[in-house]
Design a protein around this motif. Structure first.
Motif, short mmCIF file in Angstrom:
data_model
loop_
_atom_site.label_atom_id
_atom_site.label_comp_id
_atom_site.label_asym_id
_atom_site.label_seq_id
_atom_site.Cartn_x
_atom_site.Cartn_y
_atom_site.Cartn_z
N GLY A 10 6.02 5.21 -3.52
CA GLY A 10 7.27 4.68 -4.06
C GLY A 10 8.30 4.35 -3.01
O GLY A 10 9.43 3.99 -3.35
N VAL A 11 7.95 4.44 -1.73
CA VAL A 11 8.89 4.23 -0.63
C VAL A 11 8.71 2.83 -0.06
O VAL A 11 7.58 2.35 0.11
N VAL A 12 9.82 2.15 0.21
CA VAL A 12 9.78 0.90 0.96
C VAL A 12 9.84 1.26 2.45
O VAL A 12 10.85 1.77 2.92
N LEU B 209 0.82 -1.21 0.00
CA LEU B 209 0.00 0.00 0.00
C LEU B 209 0.85 1.26 0.00
O LEU B 209 0.65 2.17 -0.82
N VAL B 210 1.82 1.31 0.92
CA VAL B 210 2.67 2.50 1.02
C VAL B 210 3.51 2.68 -0.23
O VAL B 210 3.65 3.79 -0.76
N HIS B 211 4.04 1.58 -0.74
CA HIS B 211 4.88 1.68 -1.93
C HIS B 211 4.07 2.11 -3.15
O HIS B 211 4.57 2.88 -3.99
N PRO C 215 9.45 -2.91 -10.68
CA PRO C 215 8.84 -1.74 -11.31
C PRO C 215 8.29 -0.77 -10.29
O PRO C 215 7.79 -1.15 -9.24
N GLY C 216 8.38 0.49 -10.61
CA GLY C 216 7.87 1.51 -9.70
C GLY C 216 8.55 2.83 -9.97
O GLY C 216 9.52 2.92 -10.73
#
Length: 410
Positions: A33-35, A27-29, A288-289
């Motif tokens: 785009g953050v892990v 969800l956060v990613h 991907p991201g």
């Protein structure tokens, strides 16, 4: 066969926790785009808060609802005061900031709740049910059902609703989201709140199973990251199924591993790492991201202009202070110098290459192990035992670094 089934059901508890944390990671990613390396720390802090609330008169259900809501508030605070100011910063800086959140929550939990092992009250019923000839805990079965239900709900939201489309748009392009008239900050906040609440629920339900300590639940991020990586940071179903299977695998190892070295605990802990390495080597491409090609680097530090005379004076002063200081201060100075050497290794990787390493203290541990073996078993004298140990650790660094060369980005 009955025993195999029993261990499989027992593993569903940990596997469900991995699945819930991985769902929050996705969800956060998707939205930012953050892990979020702090996902496990958020689960830990929520579990402690839940235990504290039950100890102060709230029922288990009421305490869980309040603690999960608190986890959502924590996620919003992290997004607002940590991630939002880094909106235009390189992705590498955001990853480092997430690690900083881990350290803050770990220290805060120790200060507020203490570092002693605690017993968390079980939120789910723990009565035994008879299934296929064995008695298994009802909480494991309920956790399995919850994990599957959440995977189905999140997949539906991601594919069939406006908020799911906004999450995908936020991950692909902030500018495109703004053109559509939506706020990137609002979308990211919603994802951080939902992801943190999932982490909080996972911490509450897993704490009675694994015991509640500051470090134990934080490290749930490792297996959760492994299954999230396997799912490409995109598929809730893949992450959930992989998390459940990983929990079952670790439980079966506990039941049937008979080799003395590595031990059962060693193989259970190693399973997620092996999964991460295998996935990275086999795929050999970036996840991907957003920003996977242009990861970015932090600002360059100003050039050092230390003069040789000043450096020599500092060295002499450090030697004199170490000689005159008591044992406690000598130890403190030594630890500080060793930490500085470890920090220099991070400068080489993060500062010059732009890559982040979470394994530097592992390499320090390998060096200590090799040094003691070379000195005691082979009789290599000081300082040559340290030099040879450093070279041996370098070989280990090459072996562990090879998978990192296969991927780019997050």
């Amino acid at each position: 066969m009955t025993t195999v089934f029993l261990y499989a059901v027992l593993g569903l508890g940990a596997g469900s926790a991995y699945a819930l944390i991985s769902q929050g990671l996705i969800l956060v990613h998707r939205a930012s785009g953050v892990v979020n390396f702090a996902q496990g720390a958020m689960a830990m802090f929520t579990a402690y808060f839940y235990t504290w609330l039950t100890g102060h008169g709230l029922s288990d259900v009421s305490a869980a609802l309040v603690a999960i809501a608190g986890a959502g508030v924590l996620g919003a605070v992290v997004q607002r005061f940590v991630m939002k100011p880094l909106g235009r910063a390189p992705l590498l800086a955001k990853l480092v900031a997430a690690l900083g959140v881990v350290l803050v929550l770990e220290a805060l939990a120790g200060i507020v709740f203490g570092y002693d092992l605690q017993t968390a009250p079980a939120l789910l019923p723990t009565s035994a049910v008879h299934v296929f000839g064995v008695d298994v805990g009802l909480d494991r079965i309920i956790l399995f059902v919850i994990a599957i239900a959440l995977a189905a709900a999140l997949s539906f939201v991601a594919r069939r609703t406006t908020i799911g489309a906004l999450f995908r748009a936020a991950s692909d392009s902030e500018e495109g989201l703004a053109i559509l008239g939506y706020s990137q900050n609002a979308v990211s906040t919603a994802a951080w709140v939902a992801g943190s609440m999932l982490a909080g629920f996972a911490g509450i339900v897993i704490a009675p199973i694994t015991s509640l300590s500051v470090t134990t639940i934080i490290l749930l991020i490792i297996p959760a990251l492994s299954v999230t990586l396997l799912a490409g940071f995109t598929s809730f179903w893949a992450a959930t199924i992989a998390g459940l299977l990983l929990g079952v695998l670790q439980s079966e190892i506990a039941g049937y591993w008979t080799i003395a070295s590595p031990t059962i605990e060693g193989m259970q802990d190693a399973a997620p790492f092996l999964l991460i390495i295998i996935v990275m080597v086999v795929r050999g491409r970036a996840i991907p991201g957003r920003d996977t090609i242009t990861l970015g680097r932090p600002p360059l530090a100003p050039p050092a202009r230390a003069k040789p005379a000043v450096l020599a004076g500092v060295v002499v002063l450090a030697v004199v202070l170490t000689y005159l200081a008591s044992n406690n201060y000598q130890t403190a100075i030594s630890v500080g110098l060793i930490s500085a050497i470890v920090a220099l290794s991070l400068v080489v990787l993060t500062g010059y290459v732009g890559q982040i390493s979470l394994a530097q203290m592992t390499f320090a541990g390998l060096g200590a192990y090799f040094c003691s073996r070379f000195a005691d078993d082979l009789g290599i004298p000081f300082p040559f035992s340290i030099i040879v140990a450093g070279l041996a650790t370098g070989v280990g660094g090459v072996i562990l670094g090879l998978p990192a060369l296969r991927v780019r980005g997050v």
